[in-house]
Design a protein around this motif. Sequence first.
Motif, PDB file in Angstrom:
ATOM      1  N   ASP A  44       0.942  -0.871   0.182  1.00 24.93           N
ATOM      2  CA  ASP A  44       0.004  -0.074  -0.167  1.00 24.93           C
ATOM      3  C   ASP A  44       0.766   1.333   0.138  1.00 24.93           C
ATOM      4  O   ASP A  44       0.757   2.357  -0.390  1.00 24.93           O
ATOM      5  N   ARG A  45       1.936   1.309   0.642  1.00 20.74           N
ATOM      6  CA  ARG A  45       2.675   2.199   0.522  1.00 20.74           C
ATOM      7  C   ARG A  45       3.085   2.944  -0.698  1.00 20.74           C
ATOM      8  O   ARG A  45       4.039   3.662  -0.659  1.00 20.74           O
ATOM      9  N   GLN A  48       0.998   3.736  -2.627  1.00 22.29           N
ATOM     10  CA  GLN A  48       0.897   5.409  -2.388  1.00 22.29           C
ATOM     11  C   GLN A  48       2.031   6.353  -2.785  1.00 22.29           C
ATOM     12  O   GLN A  48       1.839   7.730  -3.166  1.00 22.29           O
ATOM     13  N   SER A  51       1.869   6.527  -6.930  1.00 19.16           N
ATOM     14  CA  SER A  51       1.130   7.832  -7.226  1.00 19.16           C
ATOM     15  C   SER A  51       1.131   9.307  -6.454  1.00 19.16           C
ATOM     16  O   SER A  51       0.968  10.038  -7.056  1.00 19.16           O
ATOM     17  N   GLN A  52       1.494   9.801  -5.560  1.00 19.92           N
ATOM     18  CA  GLN A  52       1.932  10.781  -5.042  1.00 19.92           C
ATOM     19  C   GLN A  52       3.110  11.809  -6.192  1.00 19.92           C
ATOM     20  O   GLN A  52       3.580  12.742  -6.463  1.00 19.92           O
TER      21      GLN A  52
END
Length: 162
Positions: A44-45, A48, A51-52
Amino acid sequence: MNIRAWWEGLLDRERQMVSIGAAIVGVLMIYALIWSPLSDAVADRKTQVESQQHLLIYLQQASAKITRLKASGISVDATVDNAGLLALVEQTLGSQQLNSYLKQVQQPQQNQITLTFEKVPFDKLMQWLQMLSTSHGIHVQNLSATRLVVIGTADVQMVLSH
């Protein structure tokens, strides 16, 4: 009967089977309670972060484009009044199928509206906000989001202005 007496009452073969079973259960418990959740959290990280990073690249490109446009003398004139802002928000929410998630609309100040969404698909909401900003000159003054159990959804409160 205590466990020690029970254990000593087992035959050697039964003890071996119980030991192997206990080891297997122990390994499965470690996997289910420690390894799998940690692995999922790491994945998940990573998602993220990616995506960032994509968002950062996009924003840097957009910033450079805005700077070039400003340097060439191009500006956006937002001529939306309060009624127009509300109508624009309502119309664009409907076209993006987001109006069913809108739970409350308030007007705290002139030229501002506060929107409250529940269980809204977050990515779709962000696309809608980007479209409002780029196409209509609407700005997000404040945004607060709470991640929900269902992946990709959030409760969101925001203040929009022009």
